[in-house]
Design an enzyme around this catalytic site. Sequence first.
Site, short mmCIF file in Angstrom:
data_model
loop_
_atom_site.label_atom_id
_atom_site.label_comp_id
_atom_site.label_asym_id
_atom_site.label_seq_id
_atom_site.Cartn_x
_atom_site.Cartn_y
_atom_site.Cartn_z
N LEU A 5 -9.50 -5.14 -6.60
CA LEU A 5 -8.67 -6.22 -7.12
C LEU A 5 -7.95 -6.93 -5.98
O LEU A 5 -7.74 -8.14 -6.01
CB LEU A 5 -7.65 -5.65 -8.11
CG LEU A 5 -6.66 -6.62 -8.75
CD1 LEU A 5 -7.39 -7.58 -9.66
CD2 LEU A 5 -5.60 -5.85 -9.53
N ALA A 8 -5.98 -4.91 1.65
CA ALA A 8 -5.07 -5.16 2.77
C ALA A 8 -5.45 -4.25 3.91
O ALA A 8 -6.48 -3.55 3.86
CB ALA A 8 -3.63 -4.93 2.32
N SER A 9 -4.65 -4.23 4.95
CA SER A 9 -5.01 -3.49 6.16
C SER A 9 -4.94 -1.98 5.97
O SER A 9 -5.74 -1.24 6.54
CB SER A 9 -4.08 -3.91 7.30
OG SER A 9 -2.74 -3.72 6.94
N ILE A 10 -3.98 -1.50 5.18
CA ILE A 10 -3.80 -0.06 5.03
C ILE A 10 -4.63 0.50 3.88
O ILE A 10 -5.15 1.61 3.95
CB ILE A 10 -2.31 0.27 4.83
CG1 ILE A 10 -1.55 -0.02 6.13
CG2 ILE A 10 -2.10 1.72 4.42
CD1 ILE A 10 -0.06 0.23 6.05
N VAL A 13 -6.76 -1.98 -3.68
CA VAL A 13 -6.39 -1.66 -5.06
C VAL A 13 -7.58 -1.94 -5.98
O VAL A 13 -8.23 -2.97 -5.88
CB VAL A 13 -5.17 -2.50 -5.51
CG1 VAL A 13 -4.82 -2.22 -6.96
CG2 VAL A 13 -3.99 -2.20 -4.61
N LYS A 27 -4.32 2.55 -6.09
CA LYS A 27 -4.16 2.13 -4.71
C LYS A 27 -4.71 3.23 -3.81
O LYS A 27 -4.21 4.37 -3.84
CB LYS A 27 -2.67 1.88 -4.42
CG LYS A 27 -2.37 1.23 -3.09
CD LYS A 27 -0.88 0.91 -3.01
CE LYS A 27 -0.52 0.24 -1.70
NZ LYS A 27 0.93 -0.09 -1.65
N ASP A 162 9.43 -6.49 1.05
CA ASP A 162 8.24 -7.31 1.29
C ASP A 162 8.01 -8.25 0.10
O ASP A 162 6.91 -8.28 -0.48
CB ASP A 162 7.03 -6.40 1.53
CG ASP A 162 5.82 -7.16 2.06
OD1 ASP A 162 6.01 -8.23 2.67
OD2 ASP A 162 4.69 -6.69 1.87
#
Length: 425
Positions: A5, A8-10, A13, A27, A162
């Site tokens: 969905l 990201a870098s880490i 999801v 996640k 964030d």
Amino acid sequence: DPVPLAAASIGQVHTARLKSGEKVVIKIQRPEIAKIIKQDVALLTFIAGLLEKYVPETRVISPIVFVNEFFRTLSFEVDYMIEANNMRRISENLSTFSEVVIPSVYKELSTAKILTLERLEGIRVNDLAAIEAAGIDRKLVVATGARAFFKTVFIDGLFHGDLHGGNLFILPGNRLGIIDFGIVGRLSERSRGQLAAMVMAVLTEDFENLCYIYAELGASDRAVDYEAFEREVRNTLAPYLGLELGELNAGKVLIEATRIATKYNIRVPGDWMIVFKAILTIEGMGRSLDPRFDMLGMGKELIGDLVKNQYSVERLTRDLTWVAKDTASLLRVLPRQLRSALKRWASNDFALEIRSPELEEMRKQVDLNGRRMSLSLLSVGLLVAGTMALQTDVGHKIGDYPMISLIFYAVGSFFLVRLLFRSFQ
């Protein structure tokens, strides 16, 4: 769903459905991401060390400390159990805000590398076309977000660090959904009071008090030139004077004032910068939904109450209690420490050592001048010896000049040129 969905870098999801039929999102952390982060941070630490060593102007912002703080934050991000705990605590703090929704965590289906959450289905706050089509009450949503943010920052001291359009959703019923609590800010009670006073100074255009609050944070290695600092802050922020609260970009004002404070060796706590950035982002998003959005105006009453609370009878009583406890502890140990100090002072081998940056700098300068004097005497001596050697006929000659005389001249001239060169550095 095998198709993510979001990514990201880490981690990334995926949507999923439990056997019980509930819709969730999972996640999942990327393989070996902790190792990659350590390698990247090691490189950043090396670069930060070079900056501090060769670019003195960067020392006030402490690049190495900044990298270490960055690594600490990333270490928290790669532990999803910490994120789950952040969600639980902030959800409890906002329990009175029925319009704010934070996803529930399925603990039995979560680990440090896998986080299973309740799925929120809504419209992202930056999808203006969908918001318009859905008939959302924009002003209500914006007001809800602003009040919740101020409450977490100034009352709880634990806030989402964030906030951006991808982490905020508008749910049915004009509710606001918040996700991704990997980065959170934390403020002590004292920091919350200072920050509230700072925001009030912006609200009242009291830039003199704003400078005093910044100066209280302390200098990195020397006293603050307060008059120059206040003058530059006033000149830089002068264009904002007279603006209506709805026109004032408070986040930008605070970040600009912080930039100037850094120039004058004032170190601002990292979590404060997270707050300023969040204010800047929320103001931008809020005004995209409601052009007349006045974030600080909404938080003014809450911030005012917090500032007043600093001088309340209850707060002063509590502070005095702590002062009394510290004083009592000091009085218990002071006689013993004083007796020990007097005993050392009376001993034959007692010596008092005084250290001062100015004295150390003076010592270095005296040492440098001494070496220069020795080098100049050596140079003059060699040139004189070369002149005297011109009168002798002993030894080899180069042309009509004795070799020994030319050697004295060459070495003496070398030292003299070196001395002159270093004197102008």
